[in-house]
Structures are given as C-alpha cells and as structure tokens.
Scaffold this active site. Sequence first.
Site, PDB file in Angstrom:
ATOM      1  CD  GLU A  62      -2.161  -7.716   2.604  1.00 24.33           C
ATOM      2  OE1 GLU A  62      -1.888  -6.575   2.155  1.00 24.33           O
ATOM      3  OE2 GLU A  62      -2.657  -7.903   3.721  1.00 24.33           O
ATOM      4  N   GLY A  74       0.707  -5.189   0.576  1.00 26.11           N
ATOM      5  CA  GLY A  74      -0.430  -5.310  -0.347  1.00 26.11           C
ATOM      6  C   GLY A  74      -0.069  -6.010  -1.650  1.00 26.11           C
ATOM      7  CB  ALA A  99      -0.884  -0.013   1.233  1.00 27.49           C
ATOM      8  CD  GLU A 146       1.638  -5.536   5.703  1.00 29.14           C
ATOM      9  OE1 GLU A 146       2.437  -6.423   6.090  1.00 29.14           O
ATOM     10  OE2 GLU A 146       1.011  -5.634   4.642  1.00 29.14           O
TER      11      GLU A 146
HETATM   12  N1  COA Z   1       4.643   3.298  -0.517  1.00 29.72           N
HETATM   13  C1  COA Z   1       5.085   4.466  -1.020  1.00 29.72           C
HETATM   14  N2  COA Z   1       6.266   4.611  -1.647  1.00 29.72           N
HETATM   15  C2  COA Z   1       7.023   3.515  -1.783  1.00 29.72           C
HETATM   16  C3  COA Z   1       6.634   2.267  -1.286  1.00 29.72           C
HETATM   17  C4  COA Z   1       5.377   2.181  -0.641  1.00 29.72           C
HETATM   18  N3  COA Z   1       4.888   1.014  -0.164  1.00 29.72           N
HETATM   19  N4  COA Z   1       7.599   1.358  -1.559  1.00 29.72           N
HETATM   20  C5  COA Z   1       8.569   2.035  -2.218  1.00 29.72           C
HETATM   21  N5  COA Z   1       8.224   3.325  -2.342  1.00 29.72           N
HETATM   22  C6  COA Z   1       9.008   4.393  -2.973  1.00 29.72           C
HETATM   23  C7  COA Z   1      10.173   4.813  -2.111  1.00 29.72           C
HETATM   24  O1  COA Z   1       9.741   5.726  -1.111  1.00 29.72           O
HETATM   25  C8  COA Z   1      11.088   5.457  -3.146  1.00 29.72           C
HETATM   26  O2  COA Z   1      10.602   6.734  -3.433  1.00 29.72           O
HETATM   27  P1  COA Z   1      11.651   7.976  -3.651  1.00 29.72           P
HETATM   28  O3  COA Z   1      12.444   7.539  -4.871  1.00 29.72           O
HETATM   29  O4  COA Z   1      10.742   9.115  -3.886  1.00 29.72           O
HETATM   30  O5  COA Z   1      12.463   8.029  -2.416  1.00 29.72           O
HETATM   31  C9  COA Z   1      10.863   4.587  -4.381  1.00 29.72           C
HETATM   32  O6  COA Z   1       9.617   3.890  -4.151  1.00 29.72           O
HETATM   33  C10 COA Z   1      11.944   3.538  -4.577  1.00 29.72           C
HETATM   34  O7  COA Z   1      12.074   2.806  -3.367  1.00 29.72           O
HETATM   35  P2  COA Z   1      13.468   2.629  -2.589  1.00 29.72           P
HETATM   36  O8  COA Z   1      13.156   2.373  -1.150  1.00 29.72           O
HETATM   37  O9  COA Z   1      14.381   3.749  -2.898  1.00 29.72           O
HETATM   38  O10 COA Z   1      14.007   1.302  -3.298  1.00 29.72           O
HETATM   39  P3  COA Z   1      14.927   0.186  -2.668  1.00 29.72           P
HETATM   40  O11 COA Z   1      15.307  -0.730  -3.785  1.00 29.72           O
HETATM   41  O12 COA Z   1      16.002   0.758  -1.847  1.00 29.72           O
HETATM   42  O13 COA Z   1      13.945  -0.624  -1.667  1.00 29.72           O
HETATM   43  C11 COA Z   1      11.908  -1.706  -1.002  1.00 29.72           C
HETATM   44  C12 COA Z   1      12.837  -1.297  -2.160  1.00 29.72           C
HETATM   45  C13 COA Z   1      10.645  -2.309  -1.621  1.00 29.72           C
HETATM   46  C14 COA Z   1      12.596  -2.763  -0.112  1.00 29.72           C
HETATM   47  C15 COA Z   1      11.565  -0.463  -0.152  1.00 29.72           C
HETATM   48  O14 COA Z   1      11.114   0.566  -1.023  1.00 29.72           O
HETATM   49  C16 COA Z   1      10.500  -0.696   0.864  1.00 29.72           C
HETATM   50  O15 COA Z   1      10.789  -1.239   1.919  1.00 29.72           O
HETATM   51  N6  COA Z   1       9.247  -0.277   0.599  1.00 29.72           N
HETATM   52  C17 COA Z   1       8.165  -0.344   1.505  1.00 29.72           C
HETATM   53  C18 COA Z   1       7.603  -1.748   1.553  1.00 29.72           C
HETATM   54  C19 COA Z   1       6.499  -1.841   2.578  1.00 29.72           C
HETATM   55  O16 COA Z   1       6.690  -1.637   3.739  1.00 29.72           O
HETATM   56  N7  COA Z   1       5.301  -2.220   2.086  1.00 29.72           N
HETATM   57  C20 COA Z   1       4.175  -2.436   2.920  1.00 29.72           C
HETATM   58  C21 COA Z   1       3.392  -1.208   3.092  1.00 29.72           C
HETATM   59  S1  COA Z   1       1.999  -1.511   4.136  1.00 29.72           S
END
Ligand code: COA
Length: 260
Positions: free
Chosen positions: A114, A111, A66, A134
Amino acid sequence: MEKQFVGWVIEEGIAIVTIDNPSSLNALNAATLTQLDKAFDQLAGNAEVKGVIITGGGEKSFVAGADINEFLQVKGDGAAGFMARGQRIFDKIEAFDRPVIAAVNGFALGGGNELAMCCDIRIAAENAVFGQPEVNLGIIPGYGGTQRLPRLIGPGKAKEIIFADERINAQEAFRIGLVQRVVPKGQAVEEAKKLMKKIMSKGPIAIRMAKKAINEGLGMSLREGLDLEGQCQGVCFGSEDKDEGAKAFLEKRPAHFKGR
Ligand code: COA
C-alpha cells in the site's frame, strides 16, 4: 529517547527515506507511521528537495506490512481511527508536490504494498515480493489496498491477490503493471536515483502539474479530468519555464528550468 525507525538523507536534491526496523522486516508500527508523517512534513517544507525515494532498511524487506503486534489492541470501534491515520499519511505521500518513487528492495506486503502504491512510480529489485495477506488475519487491506490496487491493475487481478493472498514476484508485478521497472537485487535505489535525476532535468512546474492532473483526474469523469488538465496546462503556460523550454528547443540547447 524514541527509537528512530525512519531516516532520511538528501543527495543531490533527492531525499532518500528509509524505513528501518529490520528485526520486524520494517513493519509499520505506530511510531514508524508518526515518523514517516513527520518526515514528509519536513521534506515538504524543504526547497532543496526535488524528489523523494522511499525504501526499506536491510536486504530482505521493503515493508512487511502493518505491525501485527499492535492488532490485538485494536477492536471494532477503534479500527476506523487506526486505519484513517495510516490512510491520511499515505494520502499525504501520494499528494506530495514533487515526485515520489518507491525502491522496493524485498517484501512489500500489506501496508508495504500500500505504501509502494501511493508512490508515483515503483521500481522493484528482482527479489521483491508483493501481496496483500490481510485476509489471513481475518481483516482486509486498510491503508488503501482495496482502492489503489484495483485502480492500478484492474479489479479481477486485485481480487485474486486480496482474496487468495496470491503473492507475486517482481517479474509478475512488472507484467501486470504494478511496478514499472525490475532491476537486480540491491539496485533498486540506484535505479530510482537514475530515473529521478532524469525527471529532475525537466521543468518542475510541468512535473507538478502533470502529477496533479493524473492523480486528481483519476477520481473524475473524463470531462472533469480534461478541464483539470486545461487548468494545469494554464499554470504551465503562465510560467517562465515554458518560455525557457520553447527557446531552448528553438536555439538547439538544453533548457535551464528555474521552477517559476
Ligand atoms: N508485523 C510484525 N512483525 C513482523 C511482521 C509484521 N507485519 N512481518 C514480519 N515480522 C517479524 C516476524 O514476526 C519475525 O519476528 P521474530 O524474529 O521476532 O520472530 C521477523 O519479522 C522476521 O520474520 P519471519 O517471519 O521470521 O521471516 P520469514 O522470511 O520467514 O517470512 C514474511 C517473511 C514477510 C513472509 C513473514 O514475516 C510474514 O508473513 N509477515 C507478515 C506479513 C503480513 O501479513 N503483512 C500484513 C500485515 S496486515
């Protein structure tokens, strides 16, 4: 004009739905969810569509969860509605009356996992990463993760993934039964198409009834599930496709199913 985060094309009867917002790794914001909901309404009404594949835009991510940017606006009272909306859309995808395959081409977190789990079958590229992160945000999975994950892989493994944010790679996801096939990076959609074409060569009523019996039966007692299986089989036996299937076998030729 509203930005489009969900696109779909139909190729040889297969709708390929792409969640495409690579700058946030295809995170599910409110507009994306609305567009996904609408896409499935439109696909449901399109008889040309025999099956659906869901994938993520770009090389890196299926769906990274999400959209966390929207979380600060949601407080305690609003959470139920926020989650119910996502759950309703995912339930709709799960109950779609034709097969739905997730082609997981990268991160399937929160999500994203999911969404993959409400599809009938999951095919993962070898760079895919699955998880329910989460608890890092002080919340729990809310689009079905606490329910579908333990049903798919058992409660102990599901709790390990959800409590500790244990991320799992494609091979481990295959080993525990979360995904059904692992393919090289970039090949998930092609493999999903191959599998979908095989499914589409079978009787469509039989596939629909098998899906209904399995999905609805999972929430029933064994006795109720067996009754449901009998009812679904009754629908199959009442179809022209059943006669065609039997005749084709006896005449040693391929069956030509018409879906009636
Ligand atoms: N919501 C909003 N933005 C998100 C996102 C999410 N769930 N997941 C990634 N992004 C955004 C990041 O903020 C980043 O934005 P920016 O370039 O403006 O800073 C962009 O996507 C790229 O992500 P980044 O974190 O730089 O890539 P990475 O390769 O270092 O890491 C992940 C990838 C997926 C491990 C990491 O982005 C992450 O942990 N995301 C959240 C996952 C999460 O917790 N999901 C459950 C939500 S309930």
